[in-house]
Scaffold this active site. Structure first.
Site, mmCIF file in Angstrom:
data_model
loop_
_atom_site.group_PDB
_atom_site.id
_atom_site.type_symbol
_atom_site.label_atom_id
_atom_site.label_comp_id
_atom_site.label_asym_id
_atom_site.label_seq_id
_atom_site.Cartn_x
_atom_site.Cartn_y
_atom_site.Cartn_z
ATOM 1 N N SER A 131 42.535 -88.836 -84.455
ATOM 2 C CA SER A 131 41.101 -88.573 -84.369
ATOM 3 C C SER A 131 40.473 -88.619 -85.764
ATOM 4 O O SER A 131 40.756 -89.529 -86.540
ATOM 5 C CB SER A 131 40.871 -87.226 -83.667
ATOM 6 O OG SER A 131 39.529 -87.069 -83.287
ATOM 7 N N ASP A 164 40.502 -90.749 -77.839
ATOM 8 C CA ASP A 164 41.008 -89.875 -78.891
ATOM 9 C C ASP A 164 42.519 -89.674 -78.779
ATOM 10 O O ASP A 164 43.040 -89.282 -77.737
ATOM 11 C CB ASP A 164 40.288 -88.527 -78.763
ATOM 12 C CG ASP A 164 40.495 -87.615 -79.945
ATOM 13 O OD1 ASP A 164 41.660 -87.355 -80.291
ATOM 14 O OD2 ASP A 164 39.497 -87.154 -80.527
#
Length: 285
Positions: A43, A166
């Site tokens: 991320s 993500d």
């Protein structure tokens, strides 16, 4: 003949605006001339590490404390315009390309011998995908976008026809992968309190929405709390064995994945910078 030197790695787990903690850790590493053989980014942690590998001290700090307050960066207006609360094209394109306001020094990034793994979640299977440095190109930072595409808040990022979300929903703390790849001194940068378990309830509503379009990824999101807790437990065991050093904040300063204050960001950054003090001795041990 026995190997005399340690193979070193750093893992930055990201965590939305909390990830400024990792930016502080990495800026101190740059200030102290600390490098790693390999870096694993998840991320926003992947973006922190890209700046670190490019040796651009405080670049990430500027993104969190200045650009992130712009409506083009993250806002309901951005959501209405792009379908994503955080406009990843603005962050990793408009701002970061060679002609952008704060370009990534791609030449330095590419020349740096530090290896780079970026974790994203396959939207079709829910499984982790491990992109490498070779998947990132001049003015093409799609793998950073993919790793940072928070489900529901962001549209998936498509690479070679595959949608990605993500990386934190698939392999949030890839200590096992780092160990399996032969690294024996691993710095693990968390952005949650070290001894507080992650709970499932925050992911239930987003998973329900995500299940309409990407059921396997939604299942991974629903189980993220268990994956995260198991991987942190593994990191703690590696720390007991002297193979890992966990760097984690003692306070979240009111920050969460998608909410922030300028004061909270600055305090979290300074906390990360201070918490990095033991890294040099650990790597040399």
């Amino acid at each position: 003949m026995a190997r005399m030197t340690n193979r070193t790695a750093i893992i930055d787990v990201g965590g939305g605006f909390r990830a400024i903690f990792g930016a502080g850790v990495l800026d101190r590493c740059l200030d102290e001339g600390i490098s790693f053989d390999h870096a694993y980014g998840i991320s926003a942690g992947s973006a922190n590490l890209a700046s670190f590998i490019a040796k651009q001290n405080t670049r990430a700090h500027t993104f969190y404390t200045e650009y992130a307050f712009r409506k083009e960066y993250a806002s309901m207006e951005a959501y209405a315009r792009t379908g994503s609360y955080c406009d990843l094209d603005y962050v990793y394109g408009t701002l970061s390309n060679h002609d952008g306001e704060n370009p990534l020094d791609y030449e330095t990034f590419a020349a740096n011998p530090t290896g780079f793994t970026v974790v994203a979640a396959n939207g079709v299977t829910g499984e982790p995908r491990y992109f490498t440095k070779h998947d990132m190109h001049y003015d093409d930072y799609a793998i950073l976008k993919a790793s940072s595409a928070v489900p529901v808040a962001c549209k998936p990022v498509t690479i070679d026809g595959v949608p990605y979300f993500d990386g934190g929903i698939a392999d949030p703390v890839p200590v096992l992968r780092a160990l399996d790849e032969g690294y024996d001194r691993i710095v693990v940068v968390l952005t949650r309190l070290k001894d507080v378990l992650r709970e499932q309830h925050h992911d239930v509503a987003p998973a329900r929405l995500l299940a309409r379009s990407h059921p396997a990824a939604a299942e991974a999101l629903l189980n993220r709390y268990r994956t995260y807790n198991d991987e942190v437990a593994l990191a703690k065991e590696a720390e007991r064995q002297g193979k890992a050093l966990i760097i984690a904040p003692e306070d979240l300063y009111g920050l969460s994945t998608m909410s922030k204050t300028y004061e909270g960001l600055e305090r979290m950054y300074r906390a990360g910078y201070a918490a990095a003090a033991p890294i040099a001795d650990f790597l040399a041990s």
